[in-house]
Structure formats: structure tokens, C-alpha cells
Design a protein around this motif. Structure first.
Motif, PDB file in Angstrom:
ATOM      1  N   THR A 119       2.388   2.210  -3.459  1.00 25.54           N
ATOM      2  CA  THR A 119       1.498   2.658  -4.534  1.00 25.54           C
ATOM      3  C   THR A 119       1.286   4.171  -4.513  1.00 25.54           C
ATOM      4  OG1 THR A 119      -0.403   2.190  -3.097  1.00 25.54           O
ATOM      5  CG2 THR A 119       0.259   0.478  -4.671  1.00 25.54           C
ATOM      6  N   ARG A 133       0.829  -1.215   0.000  1.00 30.25           N
ATOM      7  CA  ARG A 133       0.000   0.000   0.000  1.00 30.25           C
ATOM      8  C   ARG A 133       0.857   1.257   0.000  1.00 30.25           C
ATOM      9  NH1 ARG A 133      -2.248   3.351  -1.524  1.00 30.25           N
ATOM     10  NH2 ARG A 133      -4.092   4.468  -0.792  1.00 30.25           N
ATOM     11  N   GLU A 152      -6.697   0.928  -6.301  1.00 31.74           N
ATOM     12  CA  GLU A 152      -6.871   1.130  -4.874  1.00 31.74           C
ATOM     13  C   GLU A 152      -7.721   0.028  -4.265  1.00 31.74           C
ATOM     14  OE1 GLU A 152      -8.503   4.986  -4.518  1.00 31.74           O
ATOM     15  OE2 GLU A 152      -6.622   6.036  -4.993  1.00 31.74           O
ATOM     16  N   PHE A 175     -13.856   4.322  -6.066  1.00 29.80           N
ATOM     17  CA  PHE A 175     -12.393   4.286  -6.025  1.00 29.80           C
ATOM     18  C   PHE A 175     -11.876   3.615  -7.292  1.00 29.80           C
ATOM     19  CE2 PHE A 175     -13.684   4.095  -1.520  1.00 29.80           C
ATOM     20  CZ  PHE A 175     -13.017   5.204  -1.032  1.00 29.80           C
TER      21      PHE A 175
END
Length: 573
Positions: free
Chosen positions: A101, A98, A273, A269
Motif C-alpha cells: 500500500t 501493508r 490505513e 488516519f
């Protein structure tokens, strides 16, 4: 075809950057990470948190798996806490996916630039190794940008769309494909990020992307099991338990992927994501649910993979874990433990030799020769193990420790050969001819032998702890042994002058034995000079020299040594 090569090279760059970060962190903080993991085994939540932290630091769950596996294989950690650490490692690598990114394109050139400067200017220092870490982090960020750039044009190609169009319904096939992605790229992180890119480009549906993510986690477990194949049964159980946890999680979540994808598809989103969020949530929930079951899984893995007895007639290294070679501090600890094992075998050879000198069981001779073969085997294993370590990347302290280990291993191997030579001499000149030492002669050999054992044990202690005071004691013990050996040689000549028959018959053997013992003592005490030659010992050595100058004097010490060395030597037998 060119775009495919660009994508593969970007994935390879990501794996290489992860390797650089892992090796740099382990070389700088390897001992601290080892301490953190070893101290976090009392409670599963602490072990779980340690796994998250270490994995986030080294950027690889595989590195954490190697550490935990090596600890269990060496008997330093129980299986249940190691499984808790592995669960934490899965969460840690999901969290790092995470973080990576985010848009960090501005950070990559800065990290590489300063990392190269630090690494080239101060390569052997801690700052130089941190520069290696900066380079690896910069390469990881750059590789992620290249993966996205290379994947976008490919998503428009008809062949790629046809290839991925087969991944539209069978969740098992999709999961196995994700596992294959992770194994080919040797990184579940790369497989998850590539899946997120494909989902963002609408090449694959969200449902397929979620299946690929679940499969990528399964593939990382298979990779860990393959990496642990060279370990003993205890080490392989760690990877097996982690894989079984992932298999259970895969079996439970795959039937729910379809409804979950439909529910998430309506969220405002981007697909990237959503994929990363699912990756984090899936690993977090799975690992938290499995954490209370680590004890039961450990028992199941132990029944599934029991220990196998090794042949008693062949010694094998116990502590030379190849997986620890990327962590010099840990690898050196393994080599130290194996060298101490060599010392224990040499001590047993000395004890058996004394029994033969006293006229004990002649079959002990075969045992001594077997033990010498064991010493040779361990010496070869330690030598090859240390040779595989990249010494140019070792810090100054680790480099000195490397030299101390190989020096003591060489000395112990030579000591084993000398003891075997002493055995042959005793059997040829004493046992086969039914001769015996005089009472005084046997007492002198026994006294030298006892002092030799004391010095061997002290040398192993100095080697293990690097104790400066112990090193000075060992150096003084060497001098006392020389005085003792010289006085006994003179006493033997006095017995020859008095025409003691037993002394005349065993004169050559007697002098050879005490001469060989002096050589053994020099080999055992050599570690004292290696420790005292340490630059860090200069101050303490100077202080001790000053203290010795204020003592009664060396002559008094030598006189005391002579008195202790030859109690009752005034009467020659």
C-alpha cells in the motif's frame, strides 16, 4: 460497465503478477525453501517464522499452503508443524498487504523494464528467473494502481452505492461477501486492497470494511481447502485445520467489529490505513493465539478426516503431487521417489522369478504379472507427471535431472516386460514339461541373478545421489557381467558336448535366460552413462581416467572379473 471491466482486469493482473512472482521464486529457490520448511518443524515458533518468511518471499499464502500440504501428504512433515507454518503464512500475507500500500509507482516501470531484459536475455538461468520475479513485482504494483484508479470513478456511481448499501448491518452477510470476494479474485490480498479502496471512497463504512476483511481471510481458507481436494487425507487435514482456525477467529471477532469500528473511526488516519492495520493486527493476534493449539487441532483434524485404506489390488502413485508442479525442484524430487518405488517393484519381480526358476510356488507367476502391471501403471503416471512440467522453464540442472528420471523410468518399464517374458519362457519350457536345470546350470543362473540384483541396487543408488564414483563402479560392473555371461555360455556348450541330459533338455531356455539377464543388466547400468555425461562430471571423469591409467591395467581387472564370475567353472556338469 467499462469501468467494471477495468477493475476486473486490474484484479486479474494482480493475481497474474502474484503467480509470476511465486513461480519465479519457487523455480530459483524452491529447493532452499523446501529445506527451510522441512528444517523448521522442530519448534512451533520456528515453523511460524518460516511461514511468514516464505510467504513474504513468494507473495502468496496459497503457495506456502501448497508446499506445506504436499510435504504432509508425502509424509515429510507432521501435521502440527504444517499448521504452524500456515498460521505464519496468514501473517506473512497481511504484512505484504501493508507493504504494497506504500507509494511505489516509481518502482513499477523499473522492475518491469529490467525484468524483461534479464528474462529474455538469459531465460534458462537463475538471473533469467529472477527477471521473471521482477516482472511479477512490477505487475503487482501496477495492478494496485489500476485497482485504485478503476475503483474511484465506480464509487460515484449510484448503482454501486445502492449495491453496497445492503452491506450496512448484518456482520455475517458482510463476512460472507468478503469471503466471496476472495474466492472470485483467487486472492485474499486483492480482496483486502479492494475493500480498503472502497472504504477510502466512503462507499462502505469502516464497520463493513472490517467485516469484509475478516471474510476475505475466511475465503482464503476455503480456497486452500478446495486446492487440497486432490491430496490424500493427510494433505487435506492441513487445509482443514487452517480453515478451522480462521472460522474460530471469525466467530470471535465478528461480535466485536461494531465497537471496534466506532473506536477506530476517531483515529486521525485514512480509512485505507485503518483497514490495512486491522488486517495485520487481526491476523497477528489470531495466529499467535492459535499457535499453542496446533497439536490439539492436528489431533482433532485427524479424527475428523481419518486415513482411508486404498485397495490392495491396485497400485497408485504415492509421491506425484500435482500441487508441486509449480516448483520444478520439488516436483522432480517427487518423480525421483516414485521412480525408486518402481525400482523396488522390479527388484521384487526378480526375487520371485528366481524362486520359480528353482521350482518354487507356481502361484508366484500371478504375483509377478501383477507387479508388472504395477510397474506399467507407475511408469504411465510418472511419464504424464513429467510431461506436465514446463520443460522450457527448467534450469540446466533440473533439465538434466528430468531426462535422467524419464530415462530410468523407461528402462525399468522395459525391465518389467523382460522379466514377465522370462517368466513365460520358464513356465512354457521348464515347469509345464517337468524339466530341471543341471546343478551347474542352476548355479550359473543363480550367480548371474545375484549380480543382477547388486547392479540394480547400485544403479538406484547412483540415480538417487548422482555419485560419480558409484557410476564408474556401475560401468565396470556392467563389463564384469558381460564377461561372466560369456563364460557361462561357453560352460553350457561344454556341458552339451559332454551329453549332460538336463543341459540338453533346457539348453534353449538356459541361453535365453542369460541373454535376457544381459539385457536387464544393460538397462540397469544405463543410468551410469547419464550421470557420467554430466558436464559437471568432466573434471572428475578425467581424474579417474588418469588414475586408472596408473593402475595395474584393464587386463588384470578383466582377468579378476573372469575369476570372480565363474568360480569352479572348470568342471562342466
Amino acid at each position: 460497465m467499462l469501468k467494471l471491466l477495468d477493475l476486473l482486469s486490474a484484479v486479474a493482473l494482480l493475481v497474474w503478477g502474484t503467480h509470476i512472482v511465486r513461480s519465479g521464486i519457487l523455480r530459483v529457490y524452491g529447493a532452499n525453501l523446501r529445506r527451510i520448511l522441512s528444517r523448521s518443524v522442530r519448534k512451533p515458533p520456528l515453523a511460524f517464522a518460516a511461514g511468514i518468511g516464505v510467504t513474504a518471499l513468494v507473495q502468496s499464502s496459497n503457495a506456502t499452503a501448497l508446499l506445506a500440504t504436499s510435504f504432509v501428504a508425502s509424509g515429510l512433515m507432521a501435521l502440527a508443524p504444517a499448521l504452524a507454518i500456515m498460521l505464519g503464512a496468514d501473517v506473512g500475507t497481511a504484512l505484504m498487504a501493508r507493504v504494497l500500500t506504500f507509494d511505489l509507482s516509481w518502482l513499477s516501470p523499473l522492475l518491469i523494464f529490467f525484468g524483461v531484459i534479464f528474462f529474455l536475455s538469459r531465460k534458462q538461468t537463475r538471473i533469467g528467473q529472477l527477471g521473471r520475479v521482477f516482472i511479477g513485482l512490477g505487475l503487482i504494483i501496477l495492478a494496485l494502481q489500476l485497482i485504485v484508479a478503476a475503483a474511484e470513478p465506480m464509487t460515484q456511481a449510484k448503482g454501486v452505492k445502492v449495491l453496497f448499501s445492503s452491506l450496512t448491518g448484518d456482520v455475517m452477510l458482510d463476512a460472507l461477501t468478503g469471503a466471496l470476494f476472495a474466492m472470485i479474485s483467487y486472492s485474499s490480498l486483492a480482496a483486502v486492497l479492494l475493500t480498503a479502496t472502497l472504504a477510502t471512497s466512503k462507499v462502505i463504512s469502516l464497520k463493513v470494511a472490517l467485516c469484509l476483511v475478516v471474510g476475505a481471510n475466511l475465503g482464503s481458507g476455503i480456497l486452500a481447502l478446495i486446492s487440497a481436494s486432490a491430496q490424500n487425507a493427510a494433505g487435506r487435514r492441513v487445509a482443514l485445520g487452517s480453515l478451522l482456525f480462521k472460522v474460530v477467529g471469525c466467530a470471535l471477532v465478528l461480535p466485536l467489529v461494531g465497537p471496534l469500528a466506532q473506536w477506530m473511526d476517531g483515529w486521525p488516519f485514512r480509512s485505507q490505513e485503518l483497514v490495512i492495520a486491522f488486517h495485520v493486527l487481526y491476523n497477528s493476534l489470531r495466529c499467535l493465539a492459535c499457535l499453542p493449539l496446533t497439536t490439539q487441532m492436528a489431533a482433532f483434524c485427524t479424527r475428523l478426516m481419518p486415513d482411508r485404506a486404498t485397495p490392495e489390488d491396485r497400485v497408485r502413485p504415492r509421491h506425484l503431487d500435482p500441487a508441486a508442479l509449480d516448483t520444478p525442484s520439488l516436483a522432480l524430487v517427487n518423480a525421483v521417489r516414485e521412480t525408486l518405488r518402481m525400482g523396488d517393484i522390479v527388484e521384487q519381480m526378480l526375487l520371485d522369478l528366481l524362486q520359480i526358476i528353482r521350482g518354487g510356488d507356481a502361484l508366484l507367476g500371478k504375483q509377478i504379472r501383477k507387479l508388472d502391471d504395477d510397474v506399467d501403471a507407475l511408469y504411465t503416471a510418472i511419464k504424464l507427471y513429467l510431461a506436465r512440467m514446463p520443460r522450457e522453464d527448467l534450469g540446466e540442472r533440473d533439465s538434466r535431472r528430468w531426462a535422467e528420471v524419464i530415462e530410468l523410468a523407461i528402462n525399468l518399464e522395459q525391465a518389467g516386460d523382460i522379466i514377465e517374458h522370462m517368466l513365460s519362457a520358464v513356465q512354457d519350457k521348464k515347469t509345464s514339461r517337468s524339466r530341471s536345470f543341471s546343478a551347474n546350470g542352476l548355479a550359473e543362473i543363480t550367480a548371474l541373478h545375484s549380480q543382477l540384483l547388486v547392479n540394480l541396487r547400485l544403479s538406484l543408488s547412483v540415480f538417487l545421489n548422482g555419485d560419480q564414483e558409484g557410476a564408474h563402479r556401475l560401468r565396470r560392473a556392467k563389463q564384469r557381467f558381460r564377461l561372466q555371461e560369456r563364460r557361462y555360455a561357453h560352460a553350457h556348450v561344454d556341458r552339451l558336448r559332454q551329453q549332460v541330459v538336463q543341459s540338453i533338455e533346457t539348453s534353449s531356455l538356459h541361453l535365453d535366460l542369460i541373454s535376457d539377464m544381459k539385457r536387464l543388466n544393460s538397462l540397469f547400468c544405463a543410468i551410469a552413462y547419464a550421470v557420467l555425461d554430466n558436464p559437471e562430471a568432466a573434471a572428475s571423469a578425467a581424474e579417474e581416467s588418469f588414475a586408472e591409467a596408473g593402475e595395474p591395467g584393464a587386463a588384470a581387472l578383466d582377468g579378476l572379473a573372469v575369476e570372480v564370475a565363474a568360480p569352479g567353472s572348470g568342471a562342466a556338469g
